[in-house]
Enzyme design. Structure first.
Site, PDB file in Angstrom:
ATOM      1  N   HIS A 274      55.160  52.191  38.849  1.00  0.00           N
ATOM      2  CA  HIS A 274      54.181  52.003  37.775  1.00  0.00           C
ATOM      3  C   HIS A 274      52.804  52.498  38.227  1.00  0.00           C
ATOM      4  O   HIS A 274      52.411  52.251  39.360  1.00  0.00           O
ATOM      5  CB  HIS A 274      54.126  50.498  37.453  1.00  0.00           C
ATOM      6  CG  HIS A 274      53.481  50.179  36.139  1.00  0.00           C
ATOM      7  ND1 HIS A 274      52.132  50.305  35.933  1.00  0.00           N
ATOM      8  CD2 HIS A 274      53.994  49.748  34.981  1.00  0.00           C
ATOM      9  CE1 HIS A 274      51.847  49.950  34.688  1.00  0.00           C
ATOM     10  NE2 HIS A 274      52.964  49.615  34.084  1.00  0.00           N
TER      11      HIS A 274
ATOM     12  N   GLY B 115      30.484  46.194  41.443  1.00  0.00           N
ATOM     13  CA  GLY B 115      31.018  46.381  42.791  1.00  0.00           C
ATOM     14  C   GLY B 115      30.613  47.703  43.413  1.00  0.00           C
ATOM     15  O   GLY B 115      29.886  48.485  42.800  1.00  0.00           O
ATOM     16  N   PRO B 116      31.115  47.946  44.610  1.00  0.00           N
ATOM     17  CA  PRO B 116      30.684  49.105  45.403  1.00  0.00           C
ATOM     18  C   PRO B 116      31.279  50.413  44.883  1.00  0.00           C
ATOM     19  O   PRO B 116      32.303  50.411  44.202  1.00  0.00           O
ATOM     20  CB  PRO B 116      31.255  48.789  46.788  1.00  0.00           C
ATOM     21  CG  PRO B 116      32.467  47.953  46.517  1.00  0.00           C
ATOM     22  CD  PRO B 116      32.142  47.140  45.310  1.00  0.00           C
TER      23      PRO B 116
ATOM     24  N   VAL C  13      32.812  52.441  46.595  1.00  0.00           N
ATOM     25  CA  VAL C  13      33.741  52.795  47.654  1.00  0.00           C
ATOM     26  C   VAL C  13      34.976  51.900  47.494  1.00  0.00           C
ATOM     27  O   VAL C  13      34.849  50.730  47.115  1.00  0.00           O
ATOM     28  CB  VAL C  13      33.091  52.652  49.054  1.00  0.00           C
ATOM     29  CG1 VAL C  13      32.560  51.233  49.270  1.00  0.00           C
ATOM     30  CG2 VAL C  13      34.074  52.998  50.161  1.00  0.00           C
ATOM     31  N   VAL C  14      36.160  52.503  47.734  1.00  0.00           N
ATOM     32  CA  VAL C  14      37.410  51.789  47.507  1.00  0.00           C
ATOM     33  C   VAL C  14      38.016  51.339  48.838  1.00  0.00           C
ATOM     34  O   VAL C  14      38.289  52.173  49.697  1.00  0.00           O
ATOM     35  CB  VAL C  14      38.408  52.695  46.741  1.00  0.00           C
ATOM     36  CG1 VAL C  14      39.796  52.041  46.692  1.00  0.00           C
ATOM     37  CG2 VAL C  14      37.906  52.964  45.332  1.00  0.00           C
ATOM     38  N   GLY C  15      38.204  50.023  49.016  1.00  0.00           N
ATOM     39  CA  GLY C  15      38.862  49.497  50.212  1.00  0.00           C
ATOM     40  C   GLY C  15      40.358  49.378  50.004  1.00  0.00           C
ATOM     41  O   GLY C  15      40.906  49.910  49.021  1.00  0.00           O
TER      42      GLY C  15
ATOM     43  N   ALA D 171      42.034  46.969  48.977  1.00  0.00           N
ATOM     44  CA  ALA D 171      42.392  46.224  47.759  1.00  0.00           C
ATOM     45  C   ALA D 171      42.290  47.106  46.519  1.00  0.00           C
ATOM     46  O   ALA D 171      42.614  46.669  45.413  1.00  0.00           O
ATOM     47  CB  ALA D 171      41.496  45.000  47.606  1.00  0.00           C
ATOM     48  N   GLY D 172      41.830  48.347  46.687  1.00  0.00           N
ATOM     49  CA  GLY D 172      41.720  49.253  45.557  1.00  0.00           C
ATOM     50  C   GLY D 172      40.657  48.824  44.560  1.00  0.00           C
ATOM     51  O   GLY D 172      39.679  48.151  44.918  1.00  0.00           O
TER      52      GLY D 172
END
Lengths: 297, 297
Positions: B81, B163-164, B166-168, B170-171
């Site tokens: 998915h 939010g930031p 930038v993607v950590g 946790a997406g």
């Protein structure tokens, strides 16, 4: 949480102060809500609709009966509607989470209190009846206040279920349990009353129609109407009544222009109709979002 | 009392312990109920249905998002998915007493907290979207986790609402508000899939049909079925979809044998159908007994 409805009928429809005092006694009970008060001057009668938790409703109605017994003297009561007591009829109706058996138990509990604490003869009727011949309210009330006053002391068959075998000025009270009643009207595209009368005859129980339908045909604001009481929508559902009328109307070349519910009806009656028309053979009440809300929400 | 539903989708459908911990974090919040958890191994995704008072639901979902961010590493997530985050999509749905505007406010409130307290980029979508091009979830999620990770730092159009940039691991999370979705299937009296496919094409929005209908035709247990998502039952009501299918089926000489709702639906959708078929032009919600019950009952 169980919710029941109760629709006590009081033999006073003219003296506003008296009606107000009876209603006030019921409003004061926490946990019960008075939804509606309908007074009729010709009938000299008021119909009150209460709803709430079973015990709260019993307590509230007991207060109402107590005040009515003090303020209404049946020796001086005249009105167009058959009646036998200051509080004439008290039906309990299951609404949510409550069964007919619950309502029968409430009718007996209230009857016991009214008989012993207020000294009023109580006859249990409909689903709460203790004998088959007392199921029908009309049979219980035959002879009305004046007739019962004579008969109760002499005729053993007239002994009440609770309370004394003597009738005071508060008369006697019928207490029972019944399914919710739906007042339902169907309008036809004609100003001729005759097809409405013929259809009413075709669909009502008394002349060969559906078991839980009372119906008559009349003209309302120039339009033919079939005016009905559906006395057990679980056994004779609204959609079946409607489709039977549609079919009978077609033989006159007529159609239904609109339908209406007078007063209240339970959600279940509408859901049953949706289930029929949408052919939702397997829909369970668990699938209805609101039914999944627990009390703590 | 306002009641909302929330259906967070988490990117974990295989590790039972992880799913349990996420759900446990939400169950612990008083005032919110977890009604359902559906995990799909192929999709590697779990869909949780919560219901309750608005603030309780926001608090519960925040806890779920927080735990999911700790336990799911999107760098190691594979599944059938489309997805962009450990908590992938969070739609708020008005249920009772709550409006779409309430749900938009909840989406923004939760988005703000998730962005600032959990350092997760949040995109508002559907009714909560801040730009027209973010209304459609598929557009928001295009490129998925891997694509967004690259783009978010370079492409200004990809800047999150909270939010930031930038993607950590946790997406990112899409949070929004939408009407209740009804999964609705109609069965025909044939084992030929072609009429079902033709009818699905006729009624669905994408090929010229009704605005809030997604539909496809298939065979289920040897019977032709039109499988649908009704994405806004207030604007495209169930009865209209059903009657359109009935009419299209008739041109093939076919009839509806039954219909079914998969999962939950709001009472209102069924009441709307009853109102249509029974021609109850003037029925008000005040006439429905259960609606008259106040909170103190």
């Amino acid at each position: 949480m169980k919710i029941v409805e109760c629709v006590p009928n009081f033999s006073e429809g003219r003296r506003e102060k008296v009606i107000e005092q009876i209603v006030a006694a019921m409003v004061e009970c926490p946990g019960a809500q008075v939804l509606d008060v309908q007074s009729d001057q010709d009938h000299n009668r008021s119909v009150v609709t209460l709803i709430g938790s079973p015990q709260a409703v019993v307590d509230a109605v007991f207060q109402g009966i107590s005040v009515a017994a003090q303020l209404i003297d049946m020796d001086h009561h005249r009105g167009g509607h058959p009646r036998m007591g200051a509080t004439d009829v008290v039906p309990f109706v299951p609404v949510r989470g409550a069964t007919m058996e619950d309502c029968v138990a409430l009718a007996r509990q209230l009857g016991e209190r009214v008989g012993s604490e207020l000294d009023i003869p109580v006859f249990l009727y409909e689903a709460a009846a203790t004998r088959p011949e007392r199921r029908n309210l009309a049979d219980v009330r035959r002879g009305e206040y004046e007739g019962l006053k004579e008969e109760i002391t002499t005729n053993r068959d007239q002994a009440p279920d609770f309370g004394p075998t003597v009738v005071g000025t508060a008369g006697a009270t019928a207490i029972g349990a019944r399914p919710p009643l739906i007042a339902y009207n169907v309008y036809l595209n004609t100003d001729d009353v005759n097809p409405a009368k013929a259809i009413a005859r075709a669909i009502r129980h008394s002349s060969g129609g559906l078991r839980y339908v009372k119906a008559m045909g009349l003209i309302v604001e120039g339009q033919a109407q079939i005016s009905m009481n559906l006395t057990d929508y679980r056994r004779t559902p609204v959609h079946r009544v409607t489709e039977l009328i549609r079919s009978e109307a077609a033989r006159f070349g007529l159609a239904i222009t609109r339908c209406e519910v007078v007063g209240l009806l339970p959600t279940e009656a509408l859901i049953d109709a949706a289930r029929f028309y949408l052919q939702l053979a397997d829909l369970s009440s668990d699938q209805i979002l609101e039914n999944r809300l627990s009390d703590e929400g």
